[in-house]
Design a protein around this motif. Sequence first.
Motif, mmCIF file in Angstrom:
data_model
loop_
_atom_site.group_PDB
_atom_site.id
_atom_site.type_symbol
_atom_site.label_atom_id
_atom_site.label_comp_id
_atom_site.label_asym_id
_atom_site.label_seq_id
_atom_site.Cartn_x
_atom_site.Cartn_y
_atom_site.Cartn_z
ATOM 1 N N VAL A 268 0.739 -1.223 0.001
ATOM 2 C CA VAL A 268 -0.205 -0.066 0.121
ATOM 3 C C VAL A 268 0.975 1.128 -0.120
ATOM 4 O O VAL A 268 0.760 2.241 -0.583
ATOM 5 N N MET A 269 2.014 1.264 0.755
ATOM 6 C CA MET A 269 2.834 2.441 0.816
ATOM 7 C C MET A 269 3.627 2.659 -0.517
ATOM 8 O O MET A 269 3.643 4.027 -0.903
ATOM 9 N N SER A 270 3.898 1.637 -1.244
ATOM 10 C CA SER A 270 4.383 1.499 -2.535
ATOM 11 C C SER A 270 3.714 2.208 -3.592
ATOM 12 O O SER A 270 4.017 2.944 -4.635
ATOM 13 N N GLU A 271 2.070 2.060 -3.411
ATOM 14 C CA GLU A 271 1.093 2.139 -4.342
ATOM 15 C C GLU A 271 0.413 3.570 -4.094
ATOM 16 O O GLU A 271 -0.350 4.005 -4.914
ATOM 17 N N SER A 272 0.551 4.250 -2.991
ATOM 18 C CA SER A 272 -0.235 5.181 -2.833
ATOM 19 C C SER A 272 0.427 6.515 -3.492
ATOM 20 O O SER A 272 1.513 6.611 -3.835
ATOM 21 N N ARG A 273 -0.501 7.369 -3.894
ATOM 22 C CA ARG A 273 -0.052 8.558 -4.664
ATOM 23 C C ARG A 273 -0.871 9.671 -4.377
ATOM 24 O O ARG A 273 -2.187 9.587 -3.741
ATOM 25 N N PRO A 274 -0.627 11.068 -4.672
ATOM 26 C CA PRO A 274 -1.418 12.224 -4.312
ATOM 27 C C PRO A 274 -2.654 12.035 -5.304
ATOM 28 O O PRO A 274 -2.546 11.592 -6.371
ATOM 29 N N GLY A 275 -4.007 12.420 -4.909
ATOM 30 C CA GLY A 275 -5.010 12.150 -5.765
ATOM 31 C C GLY A 275 -5.840 11.012 -5.295
ATOM 32 O O GLY A 275 -7.164 10.996 -5.198
ATOM 33 N N HIS A 276 -5.385 10.009 -4.732
ATOM 34 C CA HIS A 276 -6.032 9.016 -3.723
ATOM 35 C C HIS A 276 -6.536 9.651 -2.676
ATOM 36 O O HIS A 276 -6.267 10.460 -2.316
ATOM 37 N N SER A 277 -7.902 8.901 -2.470
ATOM 38 C CA SER A 277 -8.579 9.222 -1.097
ATOM 39 C C SER A 277 -8.117 8.714 -0.045
ATOM 40 O O SER A 277 -7.501 7.330 -0.441
ATOM 41 N N GLU A 278 -8.366 8.779 1.086
ATOM 42 C CA GLU A 278 -8.261 7.914 2.469
ATOM 43 C C GLU A 278 -8.854 6.716 1.950
ATOM 44 O O GLU A 278 -8.421 5.545 2.672
ATOM 45 N N HIS A 279 -10.185 6.837 1.511
ATOM 46 C CA HIS A 279 -10.985 5.565 1.299
ATOM 47 C C HIS A 279 -10.311 4.730 0.469
ATOM 48 O O HIS A 279 -10.459 3.332 0.585
ATOM 49 N N HIS A 280 -9.692 4.960 -0.596
ATOM 50 C CA HIS A 280 -8.971 4.092 -1.537
ATOM 51 C C HIS A 280 -7.762 3.396 -0.857
ATOM 52 O O HIS A 280 -7.860 2.193 -0.788
ATOM 53 N N ILE A 281 -7.277 4.036 0.324
ATOM 54 C CA ILE A 281 -6.044 3.394 0.783
ATOM 55 C C ILE A 281 -6.826 2.303 1.498
ATOM 56 O O ILE A 281 -6.368 1.177 1.944
ATOM 57 N N PHE A 282 -7.837 2.560 2.349
ATOM 58 C CA PHE A 282 -8.786 1.673 3.183
ATOM 59 C C PHE A 282 -9.046 0.480 2.368
ATOM 60 O O PHE A 282 -8.735 -0.729 2.763
ATOM 61 N N ALA A 283 -9.636 0.704 1.071
ATOM 62 C CA ALA A 283 -9.869 -0.469 0.202
ATOM 63 C C ALA A 283 -8.335 -1.379 -0.107
ATOM 64 O O ALA A 283 -8.547 -2.591 -0.288
ATOM 65 N N VAL A 348 3.374 11.172 1.251
ATOM 66 C CA VAL A 348 2.431 10.752 0.060
ATOM 67 C C VAL A 348 2.991 11.199 -1.232
ATOM 68 O O VAL A 348 3.013 10.246 -2.186
ATOM 69 N N SER A 349 3.900 12.108 -1.397
ATOM 70 C CA SER A 349 4.839 12.255 -2.521
ATOM 71 C C SER A 349 6.001 11.381 -2.537
ATOM 72 O O SER A 349 6.604 11.185 -3.695
ATOM 73 N N GLY A 350 6.326 10.723 -1.543
ATOM 74 C CA GLY A 350 7.376 9.700 -1.811
ATOM 75 C C GLY A 350 8.559 10.309 -1.326
ATOM 76 O O GLY A 350 9.759 9.557 -0.950
ATOM 77 N N GLU A 351 8.569 11.584 -0.440
ATOM 78 C CA GLU A 351 9.921 12.241 0.030
ATOM 79 C C GLU A 351 9.385 13.086 1.015
ATOM 80 O O GLU A 351 8.425 13.846 0.884
ATOM 81 N N PHE A 352 10.062 12.926 2.173
ATOM 82 C CA PHE A 352 9.897 13.795 3.270
ATOM 83 C C PHE A 352 10.303 15.110 3.134
ATOM 84 O O PHE A 352 11.221 15.339 2.581
ATOM 85 N N THR A 353 9.502 16.193 3.665
ATOM 86 C CA THR A 353 10.009 17.253 3.766
ATOM 87 C C THR A 353 11.188 17.701 4.968
ATOM 88 O O THR A 353 11.057 16.590 5.865
ATOM 89 N N GLU A 504 11.198 6.323 1.392
ATOM 90 C CA GLU A 504 11.418 7.041 0.277
ATOM 91 C C GLU A 504 11.451 6.223 -1.014
ATOM 92 O O GLU A 504 11.503 6.891 -2.184
ATOM 93 N N ASN A 505 12.067 4.968 -0.891
ATOM 94 C CA ASN A 505 12.246 4.190 -2.062
ATOM 95 C C ASN A 505 11.195 3.207 -2.428
ATOM 96 O O ASN A 505 11.376 2.378 -3.518
ATOM 97 N N LEU A 506 10.225 3.184 -1.720
ATOM 98 C CA LEU A 506 9.068 2.475 -2.029
ATOM 99 C C LEU A 506 8.376 2.490 -3.322
ATOM 100 O O LEU A 506 8.285 1.633 -4.209
ATOM 101 N N GLN A 507 8.096 4.087 -3.379
ATOM 102 C CA GLN A 507 7.664 4.481 -4.557
ATOM 103 C C GLN A 507 8.266 4.312 -5.861
ATOM 104 O O GLN A 507 7.894 3.972 -7.084
ATOM 105 N N LYS A 508 9.607 4.718 -5.693
ATOM 106 C CA LYS A 508 10.557 4.675 -6.838
ATOM 107 C C LYS A 508 10.639 3.072 -7.338
ATOM 108 O O LYS A 508 10.678 2.882 -8.676
ATOM 109 N N LYS A 509 10.935 2.112 -6.247
ATOM 110 C CA LYS A 509 11.029 0.800 -6.708
ATOM 111 C C LYS A 509 9.800 0.391 -7.444
ATOM 112 O O LYS A 509 9.830 -0.348 -8.420
ATOM 113 N N LYS A 510 8.596 0.822 -7.144
ATOM 114 C CA LYS A 510 7.454 0.352 -7.785
ATOM 115 C C LYS A 510 7.105 0.941 -9.105
ATOM 116 O O LYS A 510 6.935 0.315 -10.074
ATOM 117 N N GLU A 511 7.666 2.125 -9.306
ATOM 118 C CA GLU A 511 7.831 2.727 -10.740
ATOM 119 C C GLU A 511 8.960 1.900 -11.836
ATOM 120 O O GLU A 511 8.352 1.877 -12.655
#
Length: 514
Positions: A268-283, A348-353, A504-511
């Motif tokens: 889930v962490m690797s696939e979450s993206r801006p624009g998803h809803s919290e409900h989508h993450i629940f699902a 959410v963006s894949g990188e911490f501020t 920070e690398n979960l989303q990058k690895k998924k891509e």
Amino acid sequence: MFTLLRIQRKFDIFQISNKQKIISKFSSYNNVTNAEKNISDALNNQTFGQPVHSTHPHIVNKDELVPGLKVEEFQQRRARLLNGVQKYAADYLKEKCGNRNHLIIIPSSTKKYMSDKIPYIFRQNSDFYYLSGCLEPDTILAMYIDETGNTKSLMFMRPKDKHVELWEGPRTGVDMAVELFGLDEAYPVDSYENELKRHIEFKKPLIWFDAKSCELQNIGEITKKSSTSLFVESPSAIIQGMRLFKSPSEQHLMRRTCEIASHSINEVMSESRPGHSEHHIFAMIDFKCRMRNANYLAYPPVVASGNNATTIHYINNTQLLKSNDLLLMDAGCEYAGYTSDITRTWPVSGEFTESQKILYDVVLQLQKELIGTLLNEGGQTLDHLFDTMCLRLGKYLQEIGLVPKHITDVVGLTRAGYQFCPHHVSHYLGMDVHDTPLMPRSLKLLPGMVCTVEPGVYISKHRTDVPKEFRGVGIRIEDDILINSDNKVEVLTSVCCKEIFDLENLQKKKEIEK
């Protein structure tokens, strides 16, 4: 309601420690025999009210009653409970009841409905399941021990009914219950009142029954009416004292439920993206846990983005994920009656501020230190661990400028830490998420216990006493811990990512995999 002293006394009957008074044959799994009982051929070609090996070999292995547990383990639990209540009564209830005959009555759960004829998913009463292995509603387990130590276990079952089963599915019925569940006797549930009256008349036992937790209203009324002249005690604290210590089979199930949730959360962490809803993450987390054979989620998950994460039990899960937000998800699953409970917080963006990274580092460092403190000074009990958490959190937040420098005393720093994390840092875990709630968190941690470690920091966007860049942020990191048979700390959720580099690398690895 039990006083803390009585709860502690009941717990002591089952506590395992060389320095404490014990009754090893009740509390230790060292005496569990290796004897195996083959399910009779009579069970083949039958229909049952729950999965069994003959009907669901992909779920229940040969010689298991339910996934991961054999019928002998349930029989041993019942025997330990019966001997335990007899011992407890002899030690602590002499003045109220000198009788050494005891009858324990444990009702199952019943179906609940969300609207006319539309049921919620059925979940069995945990104490009933722990002692019986039965997954059917509207059933009663009764256990008896006399003054000479003779015991008997019997179940009151819903009878076979072709018309009802056409609509609701198969029932085990009375005839097959004895052999399937390893009982001495079984009766139709309608005969409960007569059998109870007969037993009370001839044996005059001390009745162990928890009326407050009984969902079967008619059974509660019958039991109360039939036992008015007898002393009645709740068995809940003694049962929970047993459940607090997980057997080797239960530890295996705990490892499995934690493994399922850990891998699912990583995905889930690797696939979450801006624009998803919290409900989508629940699902997503629900789907991924079920696809790994979890029964369902263990509780409504917290999926909280941005400032929503500062509401500790936020379960609305309705907001959209924004690029610069952190997402806090508290989720776990139930597998074969045992639960996991994990929290992860990630960008959410894949990188911490920079400010998010500073605050996350504080919580991560603290959580690692707390896990390392378990079984040592400051972490021998869950309450000790909470005190340690509050003090250290106050110190670490002071180092990054969120707690005033003039606070230097232990009490002041502890209070400051509590202001940023106003929940306990740990609870017991097992068949229920907040498992064995009658067991105090002041008990010494011992082999077989499972607990969580979950420090957090919650800073509302409305706070004006902290720098602006830290406002509207909630961070919690939670892992599930087993004190194993070697008296070592085993992190059951260790494969679930929590290091900043990994997150920070979960989303990058998924891509890249795409």
